[in-house]
Design an enzyme around this catalytic site. Structure first.
Site, short mmCIF file in Angstrom:
data_model
loop_
_atom_site.label_atom_id
_atom_site.label_comp_id
_atom_site.label_asym_id
_atom_site.label_seq_id
_atom_site.Cartn_x
_atom_site.Cartn_y
_atom_site.Cartn_z
N LYS A 9 0.72 -1.23 0.12
CA LYS A 9 0.04 -0.02 0.16
C LYS A 9 0.89 1.21 0.03
CE LYS A 9 -3.95 -2.69 1.84
NZ LYS A 9 -4.62 -3.10 3.37
N GLN B 241 -4.83 -2.16 9.56
CA GLN B 241 -4.68 -3.19 8.85
C GLN B 241 -5.29 -4.48 9.60
OE1 GLN B 241 -3.64 -3.80 5.62
NE2 GLN B 241 -4.11 -5.75 5.83
N ASP C 211 -11.34 2.69 3.96
CA ASP C 211 -11.72 1.23 4.04
C ASP C 211 -13.33 1.25 3.64
OD1 ASP C 211 -9.68 -0.62 3.34
OD2 ASP C 211 -9.42 -0.82 5.72
#
Ligand code: NAP
Length: 284
Positions: free
Chosen positions: A52, A96, A119
């Site tokens: 990422k 994460q 997200d």
């Protein structure tokens, strides 16, 4: 033989477009910023987080990777998120998963400002997807829609079958197919006669976490098959939820694993970070 949907190629193309957009924003004094928090030492998570960061760097997004030890208290993690919520140079925040067992992921996600929840996992952003008023789309389903669009595959009026109903893939994917005017059926582990339903699909999207489960006799000839699955065998080799060798003989279009949906997921994270930056700086 089917056309292979090249997620890697599309992803590169889309990222170039984003790099141009970021240059335009830089001209207005805005540099999108993404903070990625990782708690603990999960090896695959470390690779995802690193990827990422690299993707951000490639397009010109400022990224910060914040590594916290396994024994971090939930309250410490939330405090870190609250600091990031306040920062003007950070537009997107991502934690994460998986998190260590003593940390409740729902509480953590709820502490991210909805304007920075790139997200799109928070209750507010999930709710917005239900009513079609979303600012961010969850990255994997958004990536699938982008792939279909880039290959000019019409969704409107099509029989769409979604195998899997998880919060991060199956449910939002089904909603997006419906928002694009597909007629959607959702299947899960209690579905009876799965093959009968999957054989109805013009567009079949599979997110089951079951290596090579979907065989050719479960697919209508000429269907578009999108394989979200990412399963690793004991040697670390990646496979999808679709038996690619068999199904590619009957499908009209098919995504490979790797190189299909996977690359699009991070690309959509970049898109969400740009969207967040524009919103946070009053540019629409
Ligand atoms: P998940 O939470 O384990 O959900 C799997 C879903 O499949 C569940 O809804 C389950 O039904 C359903 N299912 C399991 N066995 C079934 C069967 N025999 N018949 C019908 N449905 C069945 O998995 P997920 O997080 O959605 O992920 C799915 C796959 O996508 C995984 O391989 C994951 O690694 C991959 N993934 C890839 C990306 C990417 O970027 N490419 C991103 C996210 C996930 P129940 O609800 O009844 O249990």
């Amino acid at each position: 033989m089917s056309t292979i949907i090249d997620g890697k190629k599309i992803s590169e193309m889309v990222r170039q477009e984003y790099a141009e957009e970021i240059k335009r924003l830089a001209g207005m004094g805005v540099v999108p910023g993404l903070a990625v928090i990782i708690v603990g030492d999960d090896a695959p998570s470390k690779i995802y987080v690193r990827n990422k960061g690299i993707a951000c760097q490639q397009v010109g997004i400022h990224s910060e990777i914040i590594e916290m030890p396994e024994e971090t208290e939930q309250s410490e993690l939330i405090e870190k998120i609250q600091q990031l919520n306040e920062r003007k140079d950070i537009d997107g925040i991502l934690v994460q998963v998986p998190l260590p067992k003593h940390i409740n992921p729902e509480v953590v996600v709820a502490s991210i400002s909805p304007d920075k929840d790139v997200d799109a996992f928070s209750e507010i952003n999930v709710g917005k997807i239900m009513i079609g008023r979303q600012r961010f789309l969850p990255c994997t389903p958004a990536g699938v829609i982008e792939l279909l669009k880039r290959y000019n595959i019409e969704i409107s009026g099509k029989e769409c079958v979604m195998v899997g109903r998880s919060d991060i893939v199956g449910k939002p994917m089904a909603m997006l197919l419906m928002q694009n005017d597909g007629t959607v059926t959702i299947c899960h582990s209690k579905t009876k006669n799965l093959a009968e339903i999957t054989r109805r699909a013009d567009i079949l999207v599979v997110a089951m976490k079951k290596s090579r489960y979907i065989k050719a006799d479960m697919v209508k000839p000429g269907a578009v098959v999108i394989d979200v699955g990412m399963n690793r065998d004991e040697n670390g080799k990646l496979s999808g939820d679709v038996d690619f060798d068999e199904v590619s003989k009957v499908a009209s279009y098919i995504t490979p694993v790797p190189g299909g949906v996977g690359p699009m997921t991070i690309t959509m994270l970049l898109k969400n970070t740009i969207t967040a930056a524009k919103h946070n700086h009053g540019i629409e």
